[in-house]
Design a protein around this motif. Structure first.
Motif, short mmCIF file in Angstrom:
data_model
loop_
_atom_site.label_atom_id
_atom_site.label_comp_id
_atom_site.label_asym_id
_atom_site.label_seq_id
_atom_site.Cartn_x
_atom_site.Cartn_y
_atom_site.Cartn_z
N SER A 1 0.83 -1.22 0.00
CA SER A 1 0.00 0.00 0.00
C SER A 1 0.86 1.26 0.00
CB SER A 1 -0.93 -0.01 1.21
OG SER A 1 -0.16 -0.09 2.39
N GLU A 2 2.12 1.16 0.43
CA GLU A 2 2.98 2.35 0.41
C GLU A 2 3.49 2.66 -0.98
OE1 GLU A 2 4.96 1.68 4.83
OE2 GLU A 2 6.24 2.30 3.17
N GLU B 1 -4.56 1.53 -5.61
CA GLU B 1 -5.53 0.45 -5.77
C GLU B 1 -5.57 -0.07 -7.20
OE1 GLU B 1 -8.45 1.98 -2.20
OE2 GLU B 1 -9.15 2.00 -4.28
N ALA B 2 -5.28 0.83 -8.15
CA ALA B 2 -5.32 0.38 -9.55
C ALA B 2 -4.07 -0.41 -9.93
CB ALA B 2 -5.45 1.60 -10.46
N GLY B 3 -3.10 -0.49 -9.04
CA GLY B 3 -1.88 -1.23 -9.35
C GLY B 3 -0.79 -0.37 -9.96
N ASN B 4 -0.96 0.96 -9.98
CA ASN B 4 0.08 1.84 -10.50
C ASN B 4 1.04 2.22 -9.38
OD1 ASN B 4 -1.19 1.97 -13.05
ND2 ASN B 4 -2.63 3.48 -12.19
N PHE C 1 6.17 8.22 -13.49
CA PHE C 1 5.58 7.36 -14.51
C PHE C 1 4.07 7.57 -14.68
CE2 PHE C 1 8.68 4.30 -16.17
CZ PHE C 1 9.77 4.63 -15.40
N SER C 2 3.51 8.54 -13.94
CA SER C 2 2.05 8.70 -14.02
C SER C 2 1.64 9.26 -15.39
CB SER C 2 1.57 9.62 -12.89
OG SER C 2 2.23 10.87 -12.98
N ASP D 1 3.33 -1.87 -15.86
CA ASP D 1 2.72 -3.04 -15.24
C ASP D 1 3.42 -3.36 -13.93
OD1 ASP D 1 1.81 -6.34 -16.55
OD2 ASP D 1 1.48 -5.39 -14.59
N LYS D 2 2.64 -3.52 -12.84
CA LYS D 2 3.26 -3.80 -11.53
C LYS D 2 3.95 -5.16 -11.53
CE LYS D 2 -0.39 -6.09 -8.96
NZ LYS D 2 -1.72 -5.97 -9.49
#
Lengths: 213, 452
Positions: B240-241, B245-248, B318-319, B332-333
């Protein structure tokens, strides 16, 4: 985040004497300081270090240990052969023993050191990770962190040095004396028998020459 | 992401824990084990990313992490205190003394025990003599370094700590290439003086190096990071750090990728030494931080990414990343790894993809060029990534190490001959007259027949 109270000793800064007191060092203290300065500034030692490093870039402790053992073994063998109180065959046996106690472990030592170099690296990495984690998680102040890092560097170097020391010392001071003594004694006995046989052949010839005279 | 490999990627889309891939060169003639599928970097460091969905927490929670650290800091000790730590530190500072101690253990304890164990009844007396000789030579081997060699080595260590007092600026620079002798801040009187004059530089602890960081003369302890763990293997707290939630990814700091293409993998495989091949030592994967890695690493890892849209090195975002064709690029995570001490007890050197050529010479003079990653010292902000360690620093540090060993071992080699002579003279005398131990003499030979 401080986990718990810390006790950190900085062994490098224990000498807090004033310059006046330091100048009153005992004689041997002044000799050791003078020795240290001489080695540090010596250009010959520097050139020798560059030459050794150009030939082998791994930990050089083993080479120094080998040279020390070479001198010691040479001293033993030379004094044994010079010793007139020992019989020739006994002194030969001892000298062979002492020479083999240098040659065989030296070859084994370099081979073993090469084989375990990967494992030594792994131990070093494991120890380094443990130190890193402990320092990172201990919540140290800036000064404590500096001291911890200095000491950690020395401790890390010690892992590979100790591995080299342990390998060669194990072979020189334990395995070789225990394992080589019996074969060396047999070699000496064989050499002794050859010498005795030679003497027996020489005695009848000497007596014949005396009889002729 | 285009992966340069011959492997059929479609196999990984479903979860095939026990599938055997005939053209997978890693798993030739071997079934894939469950944990190997989860382990998505293998021999040639090619990362395919994990397709197994993230659904459970792994790794240490914060409580367990705190407990582990408390175990490390037992008894009120600091992180670098302890008997093993002190012994290793002494090994560096007093090599000959530690060699004497180790010799004393082998020669004075283990050897007598072994000799008695292997002796038969007839050899007991001789073995008793040999054992006592071993013990006394071990004790003698402790006395001589304690009196003569330990103080001299201490003198050398002190001189080394105060190298700025004994060396000229030129010699100091030859020893420590990262020192900045042209910076007036490193001189006692604040002015750059004569480089040949001795004792004009500030103490080492107060100097700064050529990159503006605090001068650290020892390069052994490089900046390391906790071994990065894959995004699906970290605990929920850590996840979570670093991920939303979307995996970005929330930040490019402390997020790593690992990759190398096949041609580089082949080169790495060719550079392996004879012993590495003989012992089948695996090439360990390298991890590159997204924030600090070079543009070349990013281009190699993500050939479709437009590197200009992710910001500069040290400040990557990277956003708003775009592909070369103008479309949005989603990182991709599954290709991301996170480095955090709560997740692992292992460490790896920090790497950004910068390399330098290093000439390695074997004992028999064989030369080989190795490509080494640039490591960093720990003199950056908050003891983080600092001065890069270049080839000149590595070479100088190696020569310094040998020079330091001269300081430790030269007295030992110098007195080796008289020490050995004294051992031969004194020990049998002491054993005979003090401990009444003597080597057994062989039985007298029968007299030869007269006239023979």
């Amino acid at each position: 985040m401080r986990i718990q109270p810390l006790y950190l000793s900085d062994n490098t800064n224990n000498n807090k004497k004033s310059p006046a007191v330091q100048n009153q060092q005992p004689a041997f203290g002044r000799i050791s300081s003078a020795y240290g300065e001489w080695i540090l500034k010596s250009k010959r030692i520097r050139k020798a270090s560059e030459w050794i490093y150009s030939k082998d870039r791994t930990n050089a402790t083993k080479h120094f240990a080998v040279v020390g053992s070479l001198v010691t073994s040479f001293a033993y063998a030379y004094n044994t052969l010079k010793n007139k109180r020992l019989e020739k065959k006994n002194s030969n046996t001892l000298a062979i023993n002492q020479t083999l106690n240098f040659v065989v472990p030296t070859i084994l030592g370099y081979t073993l050191d090469k084989l375990i170099s990967g494992h030594t690296k792994n131990w070093e990495y494991k120890f380094a990770a443990r130190l890193e984690k402990a320092i990172a998680s201990a919540g140290l102040t800036h000064e404590e962190h500096e001291i911890a890092l200095q000491r950690a560097t020395k401790q890390l170097k010690g892992v590979r040095t100790l591995a080299g020391i342990a390998t060669f010392t194990f072979l020189y001071r334990y395995l070789a004396p225990v394992a080589i003594t019996k074969p060396a004694n047999r070699m000496g006995e064989w050499l002794g028998k050859k010498l005795d046989a030679k003497k027996e052949n020489e005695i009848p010839e000497a007596r014949m020459e005396v009889a002729k005279a | 992401m285009q992966i340069h490999t011959t492997q059929d990627l479609n196999v990984f889309k479903a979860n095939y824990p026990s599938a055997q891939l005939s053209h997978d060169f890693r798993f030739k003639n071997q079934p894939i084990r469950n944990n190997e599928l989860q382990n998505d970097t293998f021999e040639y460091n090619v990362s395919f990313g994990k397709r197994i969905p993230f659904n459970k927490p792994v790794g240490q929670t914060l409580e367990k992490h705190v407990k582990n650290v408390k175990d490390m800091l037992k008894g009120g000790r600091g992180p670098v205190d302890g008997p093993v730590n002190n012994f290793l530190e002494t090994t560096t500072k007093q090599e000959v003394w530690i060699t004497a101690i180790v010799s004393a253990v082998f020669a004075g304890v283990l050897r007598p025990v072994t000799l008695f164990a292997i002796a038969n009844d007839n050899e007991r007396k001789d073995m008793a003599y040999a054992s006592s000789h071993a013990i006394s030579s071990a004790l003698w081997g402790l006395i001589v370094p304690l009196i003569f060699i330990k103080p001299l080595a201490k003198g050398y260590n002190k001189a080394l700590e105060n190298a700025h007092l004994h060396l000229s600026a030129k010699e100091f620079k030859a020893r420590f290439p990262q020192a900045d002798i042209e910076n007036p801040k490193n001189w006692l009187d604040g002015k750059v003086g004569n480089f040949d004059e001795i004792g004009k530089l500030k103490p080492i602890k107060e100097q700064i190096d050529r990159h503006g960081n605090k001068l650290i003369t020892d390069i052994k302890d490089v900046f390391k990071i906790p071994l990065p763990k894959h995004s699906s293997e970290i605990s929920k707290e850590t996840y979570s750090e670093y991920f939303d939630e979307a995996g970005n990814i929330k930040t490019a700091k402390n997020v790593y990728i690992t990759m190398v293409n096949e041609s580089k993998a082949e080169k790495l495989a060719q550079q392996r030494s004879f012993w590495d091949k003989l012992l089948d030592r695996q090439i360990k994967p390298k991890y590159y931080e997204l924030n600090e890695c070079t543009d070349e690493v990013l281009i190699e890892a993500f050939p479709t990414l437009d590197v200009k849209t992710v910001g500069v090195r040290g400040n990557r975002d990277f956003s708003k990343a775009k592909s070369l064709d103008g479309t949005d690029f989603k990182l991709d995570k599954n290709f991301c790894y996170v480095s955090d001490w709560r997740e692992t007890d292992k460490a790896v050197p920090y790497s950004t993809g910068e390399t330098f050529k290093f000439e390695k010479t074997s004992l028999f003079g064989k030369k080989r060029i190795k490509i080494k990653d640039v490591c960093y010292q720990k003199n950056g902000a908050e003891h983080g990534k600092g001065t890069p360690i270049d080839e000149d620093m590595v070479v100088a540090a190696g020569i310094n190490e040998v020079h330091n060993k001269f300081g430790q071992w030269l007295p030992d080699i110098t007195i080796a001959y008289p020490r050995a002579t004294a051992t031969i003279a004194l020990l049998p005398f002491i054993l005979k007259n003090v401990f009444h131990l003597e080597k057994s003499k062989p039985a007298p030979v029968q007299a030869e027949k007269a006239g023979a």
